[in-house]
Design an enzyme around this catalytic site. Structure first.
Site, short mmCIF file in Angstrom:
data_model
loop_
_atom_site.label_atom_id
_atom_site.label_comp_id
_atom_site.label_asym_id
_atom_site.label_seq_id
_atom_site.Cartn_x
_atom_site.Cartn_y
_atom_site.Cartn_z
N HIS A 1 1.58 -3.17 5.60
CA HIS A 1 0.53 -3.61 5.93
C HIS A 1 0.08 -4.52 7.69
CE1 HIS A 1 -2.61 -2.01 3.43
NE2 HIS A 1 -1.65 -2.64 2.47
N GLY B 1 -0.89 -8.20 -4.47
CA GLY B 1 -1.00 -8.00 -2.88
C GLY B 1 -1.46 -8.05 -2.29
N HIS C 1 5.72 -3.70 0.54
CA HIS C 1 3.90 -3.48 0.72
C HIS C 1 3.16 -3.98 2.04
CE1 HIS C 1 0.59 -1.00 -0.76
NE2 HIS C 1 -0.21 -1.81 -0.34
N GLU C 2 3.97 -5.37 1.36
CA GLU C 2 2.44 -6.74 2.75
C GLU C 2 3.07 -6.83 3.66
OE1 GLU C 2 -0.71 -6.76 1.16
OE2 GLU C 2 -0.02 -6.17 -1.01
N CYS D 1 -2.86 1.20 -3.78
CA CYS D 1 -3.47 -0.29 -2.33
C CYS D 1 -4.87 -0.50 -2.11
CB CYS D 1 -3.03 0.82 -1.16
SG CYS D 1 -3.13 -0.23 0.35
N LEU D 2 -4.82 -1.88 -2.43
CA LEU D 2 -6.43 -2.36 -2.42
C LEU D 2 -7.53 -1.44 -1.67
CD1 LEU D 2 -5.71 -6.06 -3.57
CD2 LEU D 2 -6.92 -4.16 -4.52
N GLN E 1 -6.92 -6.31 5.53
CA GLN E 1 -7.30 -6.15 4.20
C GLN E 1 -8.87 -6.64 4.26
OE1 GLN E 1 -3.71 -5.80 1.50
NE2 GLN E 1 -4.74 -3.49 0.89
#
Length: 195
Positions: A164, A71, A160-161, A118-119, A76
């Protein structure tokens, strides 16, 4: 959201090989890391659904795959927009690609505590309580409204997204002790020029 393993809870069915025109080269965006202010502010709603937005979505998928994620949200990659992409198969099933523009959770049920990464916070993981099932209402890259239900990893990725897009990182779901420990480690990495 970072892929927690090479296999996911979602079963990917391989699409048959078909002859296609080569796709245009995709822009791979660098992933914005924790500490950048853009990650902590809500994204601006998408109002214009055009070829440019569709290109952005495809570039986001390419950037997510390059970073081995499942995701990726626009903040991000440094864009304060309410758009995210999700593919819990990690690119193995082209039909599993989901674009979420202006998404919102309309229903959630059950609770599951799983390890999450998380990226934007590479190298750190923590156990986060998320709904087991969620129903999301969103628009695709063409502006068409749809609802989709996800469970387990897909539900987690959706939540999660969307976090963000609301300026929330998974760190905020961790205990104060765990969160402070991660922040101290990141501060040390930053001092050493490694973050």
């Amino acid at each position: 959201m970072a892929d927690k393993s090479k296999t996911s809870e979602a079963v990917a069915t391989a699409a048959p090989e078909t002859a296609q025109a080569p796709s245009p080269a995709r822009k791979i965006y660098p992933i914005v890391k924790y500490g950048d202010a853009i990650l902590e502010k809500p994204g601006v709603p998408i109002k214009k659904f055009d070829a440019e937005l569709q290109e952005l979505a495809e570039d986001m998928f390419a950037s997510m795959y390059a970073a081995q994620g499942v995701g990726l949200a626009a903040p991000q990659i440094g864009l304060s927009l309410r758009i995210a992409v999700v593919d819990v198969t990690g690119g193995k099933n082209p039909e599993a690609k989901i674009v979420l523009a202006n998404p919102e959770v309309v229903h959630a049920e059950g609770e599951v505590r799983e390890e999450e990464g998380c990226l934007s916070v590479p190298g750190f993981r923590g156990y986060v309580l998320r709904p087991q099932f969620v129903t999301i209402k969103a628009q695709n890259a063409k502006g068409e409204t749809f609802e989709i239900r996800g469970e387990n990893l897909l539900a987690r990725a959706f939540c999660h997204e969307i976090d963000h897009l609301n300026g929330i990182l998974f760190l905020q779901h961790l205990s104060m002790l765990k969160r402070d420990l991660i922040k101290r480690k990141i501060k040390k990495l930053r001092k050493q020029g490694e973050w």
